[in-house]
Write a protein that holds these residues in place. Sequence first.
Motif, PDB file in Angstrom:
ATOM      1  N   CYS A  20     -31.733  23.631 -40.456  1.00  0.00           N
ATOM      2  CA  CYS A  20     -31.220  22.860 -41.598  1.00  0.00           C
ATOM      3  C   CYS A  20     -30.339  21.685 -41.191  1.00  0.00           C
ATOM      4  O   CYS A  20     -29.540  21.191 -41.992  1.00  0.00           O
ATOM      5  CB  CYS A  20     -30.500  23.797 -42.566  1.00  0.00           C
ATOM      6  N   TRP A  21     -30.482  21.238 -39.950  1.00  0.00           N
ATOM      7  CA  TRP A  21     -29.783  20.022 -39.515  1.00  0.00           C
ATOM      8  C   TRP A  21     -30.208  18.850 -40.413  1.00  0.00           C
ATOM      9  O   TRP A  21     -29.393  18.061 -40.880  1.00  0.00           O
ATOM     10  CB  TRP A  21     -30.146  19.749 -38.040  1.00  0.00           C
ATOM     11  N   TRP A  27     -30.560  12.716 -39.935  1.00  0.00           N
ATOM     12  CA  TRP A  27     -31.768  12.160 -39.308  1.00  0.00           C
ATOM     13  C   TRP A  27     -32.120  10.818 -39.936  1.00  0.00           C
ATOM     14  O   TRP A  27     -33.275  10.421 -40.009  1.00  0.00           O
ATOM     15  CB  TRP A  27     -32.941  13.141 -39.437  1.00  0.00           C
ATOM     16  N   SER A 153     -25.044  29.023 -29.173  1.00  0.00           N
ATOM     17  CA  SER A 153     -26.097  28.042 -28.935  1.00  0.00           C
ATOM     18  C   SER A 153     -25.726  27.340 -27.631  1.00  0.00           C
ATOM     19  O   SER A 153     -24.602  26.860 -27.486  1.00  0.00           O
ATOM     20  CB  SER A 153     -26.132  27.043 -30.103  1.00  0.00           C
ATOM     21  N   LEU A 202     -35.603  23.264 -31.584  1.00  0.00           N
ATOM     22  CA  LEU A 202     -36.540  22.228 -31.096  1.00  0.00           C
ATOM     23  C   LEU A 202     -37.917  22.794 -30.723  1.00  0.00           C
ATOM     24  O   LEU A 202     -38.483  22.427 -29.687  1.00  0.00           O
ATOM     25  CB  LEU A 202     -35.969  21.500 -29.870  1.00  0.00           C
ATOM     26  N   SER A 206     -38.524  17.896 -31.300  1.00  0.00           N
ATOM     27  CA  SER A 206     -38.114  16.860 -32.270  1.00  0.00           C
ATOM     28  C   SER A 206     -39.311  16.215 -32.979  1.00  0.00           C
ATOM     29  O   SER A 206     -39.218  15.075 -33.451  1.00  0.00           O
ATOM     30  CB  SER A 206     -37.268  15.760 -31.612  1.00  0.00           C
ATOM     31  N   GLY A 207     -40.416  16.905 -33.031  1.00  0.00           N
ATOM     32  CA  GLY A 207     -41.607  16.390 -33.720  1.00  0.00           C
ATOM     33  C   GLY A 207     -42.673  15.872 -32.766  1.00  0.00           C
ATOM     34  O   GLY A 207     -43.832  15.697 -33.143  1.00  0.00           O
ATOM     35  N   THR A 210     -45.920  17.732 -32.529  1.00  0.00           N
ATOM     36  CA  THR A 210     -46.844  17.756 -33.662  1.00  0.00           C
ATOM     37  C   THR A 210     -48.040  16.850 -33.383  1.00  0.00           C
ATOM     38  O   THR A 210     -49.061  16.929 -34.067  1.00  0.00           O
ATOM     39  CB  THR A 210     -46.185  17.249 -34.966  1.00  0.00           C
ATOM     40  N   PHE A 213     -46.865  11.280 -33.489  1.00  0.00           N
ATOM     41  CA  PHE A 213     -46.205  10.034 -33.081  1.00  0.00           C
ATOM     42  C   PHE A 213     -47.068   9.249 -32.095  1.00  0.00           C
ATOM     43  O   PHE A 213     -47.897   9.820 -31.378  1.00  0.00           O
ATOM     44  CB  PHE A 213     -44.859  10.325 -32.403  1.00  0.00           C
ATOM     45  N   ARG A 225     -33.516  10.413 -32.873  1.00  0.00           N
ATOM     46  CA  ARG A 225     -34.701  10.048 -32.083  1.00  0.00           C
ATOM     47  C   ARG A 225     -34.738   8.543 -31.809  1.00  0.00           C
ATOM     48  O   ARG A 225     -35.533   8.071 -31.014  1.00  0.00           O
ATOM     49  CB  ARG A 225     -35.965  10.511 -32.819  1.00  0.00           C
ATOM     50  N   PRO A 285     -37.946  25.675 -36.736  1.00  0.00           N
ATOM     51  CA  PRO A 285     -38.328  24.268 -36.865  1.00  0.00           C
ATOM     52  C   PRO A 285     -37.589  23.604 -38.025  1.00  0.00           C
ATOM     53  O   PRO A 285     -37.442  24.203 -39.097  1.00  0.00           O
ATOM     54  CB  PRO A 285     -39.841  24.327 -37.132  1.00  0.00           C
TER      55      PRO A 285
END
Length: 329
Positions: A20-21, A27, A153, A202, A206-207, A210, A213, A225, A285
Amino acid sequence: MKTRKLGANGFNVSEVGIGCWQLGGNWGVDISKDAAFDILNEAVNNGITFFDTADVYGDGKSESLIGEFLKTCDAADIRVATKFGRAGNAYPDKYTKDVLKATVEGSLKRLGVDSLDLLQLHCIPPQYLKDGAVFDWLRDLKSEGLIKHFGASVETVEEGLVCMEHDDLLSLQVIFNIFRQKLVTELLPQAEAKGVGIIVRLPLASGLLTGKFDANTTFAEDDHRNFNRDGQAFNVGETFAGLPYNKGLEFVEDIKNNILTSNLNMVQLALRWILDHKAVSTIIPGASSTKQVVSNAAVSSLEPLSAEVHAALTELYKTKVHDAIRGGY
Ligand SMILES: NC(=O)c1ccc[n+]([C@@H]2O[C@H](COP(=O)([O-])OP(=O)(O)OC[C@H]3O[C@@H](n4cnc5c(N)ncnc54)[C@H](OP(=O)(O)O)[C@@H]3O)[C@@H](O)[C@H]2O)c1
């Protein structure tokens, strides 16, 4: 959604949780209350019962949104883990028992609960982990009933091992994904042997993992990012798992062309790879849309990856990725 136990002495968590960042708006996108509630509702509707947040996300905004959300749903099964240690009241060198207690009281208020399910030390400088006094303060808060469990963490294997010297540590939160495989041999077996739960942050680098990008992708000015690509603001490992962006894109292409099988997409491959490690309790995630939440949750019902795919990903890590990772790890 399958569940796993968080640590030998913990509670059950959905094996896919949610980070939930993003809800704090850090972001580069200020998520509205409605959008945040939609994301959390979708999570709960898809069996997600574990939320990860921190006092510092949006300066309390993420915790407040979760607190308000919990009042709107049947929250009996939901467990919220929050963190202490990266907000300006403590970081980098103002760690005291009083600061910890005051921070926890703030989190309790924002989350609207009497006792925190899990409080994690939030990547506090290693000298405070080694000194150990902070763990005694956490024990005191537990005796007072303000927290039910504590964990940490961490950024490096060494920090994880130091924390695990404390037998009452419930969990470690670590960066673990296809690009960061060192933990497979250096931390996961040790955690399993000690009954320490593993929360994976992570999971999608950070995506990057997926596969969405490319070299022309741009990120908002306030998105890490963009501003922390090379570790300018905090540990480089927290952004794209420590890989230079273009190197990361190359590795993703390699996976797409040589390893990914036609029955899976990149998100499924990346998340399933992590869940195939039995020492992992839950992956968290982050998500910027309800659609992402649905596809991430669905990975729980997929079959494990084949031994061939696992072997190919291990080989890729050893021969190419390992040397490109930057930052302490
Ligand atoms: N030090 C610490 O303790 C620490 C540090 C970092 C993170 N965390 C925690 O760990 C959580 C997860 O880490 P993270 O959010 O940094 O990294 P992550 O989970 O690897 O990446 C999240 C990003 O991946 C993209 N994404 C997620 N699901 C997707 C899907 N199904 N399809 C397409 N794109 C998808 C989204 O990018 P877009 O936004 O581009 O859509 C999302 O913002 C955080 O939310 C936070 O709770 C803790």
